[in-house]
Scaffold this motif. Structure first.
Motif, PDB file in Angstrom:
ATOM      1  N   LEU A 157      -1.928  -3.921  -9.857  1.00 41.77           N
ATOM      2  CA  LEU A 157      -2.529  -4.773  -8.837  1.00 41.77           C
ATOM      3  C   LEU A 157      -1.464  -5.380  -7.913  1.00 41.77           C
ATOM      4  O   LEU A 157      -1.733  -5.632  -6.733  1.00 41.77           O
ATOM      5  CB  LEU A 157      -3.352  -5.876  -9.499  1.00 41.77           C
ATOM      6  N   LEU A 158      -0.276  -5.617  -8.446  1.00 40.23           N
ATOM      7  CA  LEU A 158       0.817  -6.087  -7.585  1.00 40.23           C
ATOM      8  C   LEU A 158       1.063  -5.077  -6.469  1.00 40.23           C
ATOM      9  O   LEU A 158       1.280  -5.447  -5.305  1.00 40.23           O
ATOM     10  CB  LEU A 158       2.107  -6.272  -8.394  1.00 40.23           C
ATOM     11  N   CYS A 159       1.037  -3.810  -6.829  1.00 34.96           N
ATOM     12  CA  CYS A 159       1.264  -2.776  -5.829  1.00 34.96           C
ATOM     13  C   CYS A 159       0.139  -2.740  -4.808  1.00 34.96           C
ATOM     14  O   CYS A 159       0.379  -2.555  -3.612  1.00 34.96           O
ATOM     15  CB  CYS A 159       1.379  -1.416  -6.515  1.00 34.96           C
ATOM     16  N   GLU A 160      -1.091  -2.909  -5.271  1.00 35.72           N
ATOM     17  CA  GLU A 160      -2.223  -2.916  -4.337  1.00 35.72           C
ATOM     18  C   GLU A 160      -2.081  -4.025  -3.312  1.00 35.72           C
ATOM     19  O   GLU A 160      -2.461  -3.860  -2.145  1.00 35.72           O
ATOM     20  CB  GLU A 160      -3.534  -3.085  -5.114  1.00 35.72           C
ATOM     21  N   GLU A 161      -1.566  -5.171  -3.743  1.00 34.73           N
ATOM     22  CA  GLU A 161      -1.435  -6.317  -2.837  1.00 34.73           C
ATOM     23  C   GLU A 161      -0.076  -6.351  -2.140  1.00 34.73           C
ATOM     24  O   GLU A 161       0.195  -7.279  -1.377  1.00 34.73           O
ATOM     25  CB  GLU A 161      -1.655  -7.626  -3.614  1.00 34.73           C
ATOM     26  N   ASP A 162       0.779  -5.368  -2.453  1.00 30.18           N
ATOM     27  CA  ASP A 162       2.094  -5.281  -1.824  1.00 30.18           C
ATOM     28  C   ASP A 162       2.936  -6.542  -2.077  1.00 30.18           C
ATOM     29  O   ASP A 162       3.529  -7.122  -1.171  1.00 30.18           O
ATOM     30  CB  ASP A 162       1.955  -5.029  -0.320  1.00 30.18           C
ATOM     31  N   VAL A 163       2.953  -6.978  -3.341  1.00 31.65           N
ATOM     32  CA  VAL A 163       3.810  -8.090  -3.752  1.00 31.65           C
ATOM     33  C   VAL A 163       4.633  -7.647  -4.956  1.00 31.65           C
ATOM     34  O   VAL A 163       4.318  -6.653  -5.618  1.00 31.65           O
ATOM     35  CB  VAL A 163       3.001  -9.364  -4.092  1.00 31.65           C
ATOM     36  N   ASP A 164       5.680  -8.395  -5.247  1.00 30.30           N
ATOM     37  CA  ASP A 164       6.617  -8.012  -6.302  1.00 30.30           C
ATOM     38  C   ASP A 164       6.436  -8.813  -7.590  1.00 30.30           C
ATOM     39  O   ASP A 164       7.037  -8.472  -8.616  1.00 30.30           O
ATOM     40  CB  ASP A 164       8.043  -8.199  -5.795  1.00 30.30           C
ATOM     41  N   ALA A 165       5.659  -9.864  -7.539  1.00 33.84           N
ATOM     42  CA  ALA A 165       5.434 -10.700  -8.719  1.00 33.84           C
ATOM     43  C   ALA A 165       4.156 -11.496  -8.510  1.00 33.84           C
ATOM     44  O   ALA A 165       3.633 -11.584  -7.390  1.00 33.84           O
ATOM     45  CB  ALA A 165       6.620 -11.638  -8.946  1.00 33.84           C
ATOM     46  N   TYR A 166       3.676 -12.081  -9.612  1.00 30.51           N
ATOM     47  CA  TYR A 166       2.454 -12.887  -9.521  1.00 30.51           C
ATOM     48  C   TYR A 166       2.595 -14.096 -10.434  1.00 30.51           C
ATOM     49  O   TYR A 166       3.090 -13.985 -11.572  1.00 30.51           O
ATOM     50  CB  TYR A 166       1.235 -12.062  -9.937  1.00 30.51           C
ATOM     51  N   ILE A 167       2.158 -15.250  -9.922  1.00 34.67           N
ATOM     52  CA  ILE A 167       2.168 -16.494 -10.693  1.00 34.67           C
ATOM     53  C   ILE A 167       0.745 -16.800 -11.134  1.00 34.67           C
ATOM     54  O   ILE A 167      -0.163 -16.876 -10.305  1.00 34.67           O
ATOM     55  CB  ILE A 167       2.718 -17.670  -9.852  1.00 34.67           C
ATOM     56  N   CYS A 168       0.570 -16.966 -12.428  1.00 34.48           N
ATOM     57  CA  CYS A 168      -0.738 -17.343 -12.979  1.00 34.48           C
ATOM     58  C   CYS A 168      -0.620 -18.736 -13.578  1.00 34.48           C
ATOM     59  O   CYS A 168       0.108 -18.952 -14.545  1.00 34.48           O
ATOM     60  CB  CYS A 168      -1.180 -16.339 -14.050  1.00 34.48           C
TER      61      CYS A 168
END
Length: 687
Positions: free
Chosen positions: A60-71
């Motif tokens: 999903l990171l790739c789908e959104e074109d980001v390198d990391a995610y904060i939850c």
């Protein structure tokens, strides 16, 4: 937000060739193994491993074109305790503690949490996760992000991420990047960037996410609230217009909304709150947004409540109408809108700014939070009464428990928590627990926020001679309680256990007997509780006192008693710590007094009573007004664990006076419960 059954292939131009971890061909349903499908329609969640969740999130990171995610742990309202549908961080990590932040990058998965949860996180996290302890000497999450993700994009949910943190981190990273670029101006030293995403990525990979609750909202009587809605709105409007020079205030914290409109709900377990937003303009109507699941306001609010709110000048809207299109229509043109610094999300700030308004952040907290914290006479009367009735339930349970242990009967931790609840269910005005009971035996009592799971491998039986820590509370129509007692029945505790418990008791007495000038802050008062432990080279890794609501959340601000064991240079670096710890403790504040002592893997002690701040009964020199604490919890301390030889004469007097008040106030309520009466008299015998 619906779960995408089949995920589109990741883009191939993200900072070069895609990592093999992001290749969709590597992902398959954990129960039917179909390639390219995250979960089938009938997925068996028991087969979903932590590694599978992390791998899916990376796709999903790739789908959104980001390198990391904060939850984050909180929901859209910055709630400490959240509904099961909002337990995203717990679902992603399997860590169930109430505080923690998950950070997933292309190559790492990290969980950041504080010392209350180290043991719990260590037990619950798989080897796929790295526990990032938040000790004073450890780097903060924003420092870790800067170190590992320079020039990278970090995805966030704008409805949850605080706007103040967005600004703070961005400014901090920009400054740090500028320092590095003096020596090396290459793009590798560019700051990370926070990217608000159009969807929550955990929701997008959670096929069994529980439904959003939308329970009825009920009126809280003015007789118990002690103040009408028009009066409260008048005070808020005055603070907004005269003190903050703003045109309106947006309120997103659920307990503040419940207090302001004299309403209670049940959308979050153990918390009498309901999903909502509120807008109060300095002139005109107040606006309440309800019905998070489907916007059906009539299903949430009955005719009586709606009519009463209408007479108070409150207009009702659907929860979904709290958006950038509709909200500006309720505001004056180019309005200055006050928001609470800690709870205003990126999305709320965008709603205001897209409509042509300007966000005005509070210096510390909302005026509603300040008003809510200072309990009025009606609320204090309810607090005293509910604490007394709640103490009866705890005393009856402990009297029963000692008899059972001495008879050789064995009970498990979760079972004991359920039995305690049956005693509370018999109490007049009981609504719910105020949090999930911490019922911990032996080594589990050293886990500060331990949660017993029936049948779990780590669930223990209580036997004679075991240390048993019981931290529990109740929600009553007239008050909220939070009480902890640690006991040992049947066999003599060890000298080390008695020494640790007695030091904890001395700290409890130290704060409970404190007398202090008006304006004293929690940072100063914290040392009253920790001092006796410090003298023995001991300490504990949690706060000493937190605010408590009046039939409201068991934890509330805007103050805290804590911080004296934290290095001063770190407090100086944290605006949040400064604001919380330097907030003066005022008359009418309702809070806990809960020092503790824990030996990892062996035992733990905590003694917690609820207190109201009142004017000092001792006259001063007339130059200053003084305050003191009135302990409203009436449950005796453990005699078996107390070494009275370590108590001073002043401490013995306080303890004897306290036990006398327990006897005086509870005996009439225990009535025909012979066992509880006998036990109470024995526990309250003078030292």
């Amino acid at each position: 937000k619906t779960f995408p059954r089949r995920i589109s292939p990741p883009p191939g131009n993200m900072a070069g060739a895609p990592d093999p971890l992001f290749e969709l061909s590597k992902l398959s349903c954990p129960c039917c193994y179909r390639p390219g499908v995250a979960f089938c329609d009938n997925v068996d969640m028991a087969k979903v491993t932590p590694a599978h969740k992390i791998a899916l999130l990376r796709v999903l990171l790739c789908e959104e074109d980001v390198d990391a995610y904060i939850c984050l742990s909180q929901d859209n309202h910055s709630s400490e305790y959240v509904s099961s549908c909002d337990e995203r961080r717990s679902y992603l990590t399997n860590f169930s503690g109430s505080a923690g932040v998950a950070l997933v990058t292309r190559s790492e998965a990290m969980l950041f949490t504080d010392s209350r949860y180290y043991l719990q996180a260590g037990n619950q996290l798989s080897s796929d996760w790295r526990l990032m302890k938040q000790e004073p000497s450890d780097p903060l999450i924003e420092d870790v992000i800067f170190d590992k993700l320079k020039g990278k994009k970090v995805g966030i949910d704008p409805y949850q991420f605080p706007n103040s943190k967005f600004i703070l981190w961005t400014e901090k990273w920009t400054k740090e990047s500028a320092k590095l670029k003096r020596k090396d101006p290459s793009p590798s030293n560019n700051p990370p960037s926070l990217v608000p995403l159009p969807r929550n990525l955990v929701d997008a990979m959670w096929p069994t996410r529980p439904p959003i609750p939308q329970n009825p909202v009920k009126l809280h009587p003015d007789s118990l609230a002690g103040e009408s809605v028009p009066s409260k709105l008048g005070r808020v409007r005055k603070a907004v217009s005269e003190e903050s020079k703003a045109d309106a205030i947006i309120i997103s914290a659920l307990d503040q909304i419940g207090w302001l409109f004299n309403l209670r709900g049940s959308d979050i377990m153990c918390n009498p709150v309901f999903f909502s937003y509120a807008l109060v303009t300095s002139e005109g109507a107040a606006h309440l947004f309800l019905g998070r699941r489907d916007g059906n306001v009539d299903a949430v609010l009955d005719d009586e409540a709606r009519a009463k709110l209408g007479k108070s000048g409150v207009e009702i809207h659907a929860y979904s109408d709290f958006n950038a299109e509709f909200l500006p229509s309720l505001l004056p043109e180019k309005a200055y809108v006050l928001v609470e610094k800690g709870t205003c999300s990126v999305a709320i700030a965008e709603c205001v700014e897209r409509g042509g308004g300007s966000v005005v952040e509070t210096e510390w907290c909302s005026p509603v939070e300040l008003f809510k914290a200072k309990k009025n006479s009606a609320e204090i009367a309810g607090i005293r009464d509910s604490a007394r009735r709640d103490s009866v339930a705890v005393v009856r349970f402990l009297a029963w428990l000692e008899e059972e242990v001495l008879a050789g009967k064995v009970y498990r931790e979760a079972e004991l928590a359920n039995i305690l609840n049956t005693y509370r269910l018999q109490v007049e005005g009981f609504v719910d627990e105020s949090f999930e009971t911490i019922s911990s035996v032996g080594r589990n009592s050293s886990v500060i926020h331990y949660k017993a799971e029936a049948g779990a491998e780590d669930e223990l039986e209580l036997k004679a001679g075991d240390v048993y820590l019981l931290d529990s509370g109740g929600q009553y129509i007239d008050g909220t309680t939070d009480v902890t007692r640690t006991v040992c029945f049947g066999k003599e505790p060890t000298e080390a256990q008695r020494a640790g418990y007695t030091a904890c008791l001395k700290g409890h007495i130290g704060l409970g007997s404190a007398r202090f000038p008006v304006g004293t802050c929690g940072l100063v008062l914290d040392a009253f509780a920790r001092g006796p432990l410090w003298q023995k080279g001991l300490d504990y890794g949690h706060g000493t006192g937190h605010g408590i609501g009046a039939y409201m959340n068991v934890h509330e601000g805007p103050f805290g008693i804590s911080g004296s064991s934290r290095p001063g240079n770190l407090i100086r670096k944290s605006p949040f710590a400064q604001s919380m710890l330097l907030q003066p403790i005022l008359e009418g504040y309702y809070m806990s007094n809960e020092p503790g002592y824990y030996v990892d893997g062996e035992f733990g002690f905590r003694i917690e009573s609820d207190c109201v701040t009142v004017k000092s009964s001792e006259p001063g020199d007339g130059k200053k007004e003084y305050l003191q604490f009135e302990t409203v919890t009436k449950v005796p301390m453990s005699r078996a664990l107390t070494n009275s030889l370590d108590l001073s004469e002043e401490e013995k007097k306080w303890l004897n006076d306290y036990h006398s008040s327990c006897l005086k106030e509870l005996t009439p309520l225990l009535k025909e419960d012979n066992r509880a009466n006998i036990w109470l008299k024995r526990m309250c015998a003078p030292y």
